[in-house]
Design an enzyme around this catalytic site. Structure first.
Site, mmCIF file in Angstrom:
data_model
loop_
_atom_site.group_PDB
_atom_site.id
_atom_site.type_symbol
_atom_site.label_atom_id
_atom_site.label_comp_id
_atom_site.label_asym_id
_atom_site.label_seq_id
_atom_site.Cartn_x
_atom_site.Cartn_y
_atom_site.Cartn_z
ATOM 1 N N VAL A 284 -4.891 -0.538 -1.004
ATOM 2 C CA VAL A 284 -4.414 -1.790 -1.596
ATOM 3 C C VAL A 284 -4.855 -2.930 -0.673
ATOM 4 C CG1 VAL A 284 -2.378 -3.100 -2.320
ATOM 5 C CG2 VAL A 284 -2.470 -0.627 -2.688
ATOM 6 N N ARG B 2 -0.603 -2.969 10.872
ATOM 7 C CA ARG B 2 -1.132 -3.623 12.078
ATOM 8 C C ARG B 2 -1.647 -5.042 11.795
ATOM 9 N NH1 ARG B 2 -2.496 2.072 13.436
ATOM 10 N NH2 ARG B 2 -1.364 2.530 15.359
ATOM 11 N N ASP C 141 -6.781 5.456 5.306
ATOM 12 C CA ASP C 141 -7.014 6.362 6.434
ATOM 13 C C ASP C 141 -7.855 7.534 5.911
ATOM 14 O OD1 ASP C 141 -5.320 5.158 8.617
ATOM 15 O OD2 ASP C 141 -3.852 5.331 7.017
ATOM 16 N N GLY D 242 0.831 -1.213 0.000
ATOM 17 C CA GLY D 242 0.000 0.000 0.000
ATOM 18 C C GLY D 242 0.862 1.259 0.000
ATOM 19 N N HIS D 243 1.888 1.264 0.851
ATOM 20 C CA HIS D 243 2.809 2.417 0.882
ATOM 21 C C HIS D 243 3.556 2.535 -0.447
ATOM 22 C CE1 HIS D 243 2.750 1.395 5.328
ATOM 23 N NE2 HIS D 243 2.449 2.681 5.366
HETATM 24 O O1 PAF Z 1 -0.733 7.605 8.066
HETATM 25 C C1 PAF Z 1 0.329 7.600 8.730
HETATM 26 O O2 PAF Z 1 1.176 6.714 8.603
HETATM 27 C C2 PAF Z 1 0.594 8.713 9.712
HETATM 28 O O3 PAF Z 1 -0.576 9.115 10.337
HETATM 29 C C3 PAF Z 1 1.322 9.919 9.090
HETATM 30 C C4 PAF Z 1 0.477 10.582 8.030
HETATM 31 C C5 PAF Z 1 2.637 9.458 8.484
HETATM 32 C C6 PAF Z 1 1.629 10.958 10.160
HETATM 33 O O4 PAF Z 1 2.433 10.425 11.163
#
Ligand code: PAF
Length: 278
Positions: free
Chosen positions: A172, A183, A146, A32-33
């Site tokens: 994703v 998590r 999120d 996803g990242h």
């Molecule tokens: O979504 C996240 O991983 C965090 O909330 C973020 C945006 C990096 C801020 O710490």
């Protein structure tokens, strides 16, 4: 790719560089990242990924200390997908003194996840604003997983006139539909099998709305009950407007179903957008 650990070094390293896209993360990166990094690459000339587990956004009884920190592994993955700089500051560098200046967000920050994680979004917005000031991107990419955070970052950016475009990346999912999350690794085998039930219920609810259901309270209650019967501890299930995350007005078409619930010791969140006919 350079890995930079201090604000001072980053400022020197970014001098004269334009077209910076920032992907803020807390590390322990998954597909996803990496997809957000791919989007960043498409939109800008220079991609900075920040990795910082931000203490300000964790409550006292939350998982700050056990949150997985996997910098070396994250850097390997980021190098392969075209990141220019990884910015991984220390807590002391980002918070050399107690952070007493924070971002005040709209009231919706205290609803949904905010109602169960008091101060969470203030902490997230504050660190993101600091990262914006340090990195000075013209675009920043956040995940739709999120959803409430993405909405609040858009609001912060718009209402504080930050010259930054916020782009939302699609969630994703694993092959069974579970939204990828750092998590998920807290789940044991049985919990991992069960975890997809949350997504399946969002899909069912989306279908009900598309089929014409309008009693949203009833739909929300049904999902909470069915999850409860499967052993989940539900924080909330809510059908909201995509536009402002408020309860939808009668004719509103762009909706989002949001949910947060616990499986054992793990809190999972998910959401699905739904467009209904007007
Ligand atoms: O979504 C996240 O991983 C965090 O909330 C973020 C945006 C990096 C801020 O710490």
């Amino acid at each position: 790719m350079r890995v930079i650990h201090t604000i001072a070094e980053l400022r020197v390293g970014l001098r004269g560089i334009t077209g910076i896209v920032l992907v803020p993360t807390m590390g322990n990166l998954h597909q996803g990242h990496l997809d957000l990094v791919r989007i960043a690459r498409q939109h800008g000339q220079f991609v900075v990924v920040s990795i910082f587990v931000n203490p300000l956004q964790f409550g006292i009884n939350e998982d700050y200390s056990k949150y997985p920190r996997t910098l070396e592994q994250d850097c390997k993955a980021l190098e392969q997908c075209g990141t220019d700089v990884v910015f991984a500051p220390s807590e002391h560098d980002l918070y050399p003194q107690p952070q007493q200046v924070t971002v005040e967000l709209p009231p919706v920050a205290n609803e949904l996840c905010g109602a169960f994680r008091p101060g969470h979004f203030r902490g997230a917005a504050t660190v993101v604003l600091k990262l914006f000031n340090i990195v000075q991107p013209y675009i920043a990419v956040f995940g739709k997983k999120d959803y409430q955070q993405l909405y609040l970052m858009r609001q912060m950016t718009a209402q504080l006139n930050l010259p930054i475009e916020i782009i939302g990346g699609e969630t994703v999912r694993a092959s069974d539909g579970l939204a990828l999350s750092s998590r998920n690794q807290y789940l044991n085998v049985a919990e991992r099998t069960e975890a997809v039930f949350l997504y399946q219920n969002l899909v069912r609810t989306r279908q009900a709305i598309m089929d014409g259901a309008t009693d949203f309270l009833k739909l929300e209650r049904q999902v909470m009950e069915v999850l409860g019967a499967h052993g989940w501890r539900v924080d909330y299930v809510a059908i909201r407007s995509q536009v402002n995350l408020a309860e939808p007005t009668a004719g509103e078409c762009s909706l989002v179903i949001l949910a947060a619930a616990w499986l054992g010791q793990t809190r999972l969140i998910d959401n699905l957008e739904v467009l209904r006919e007007g």
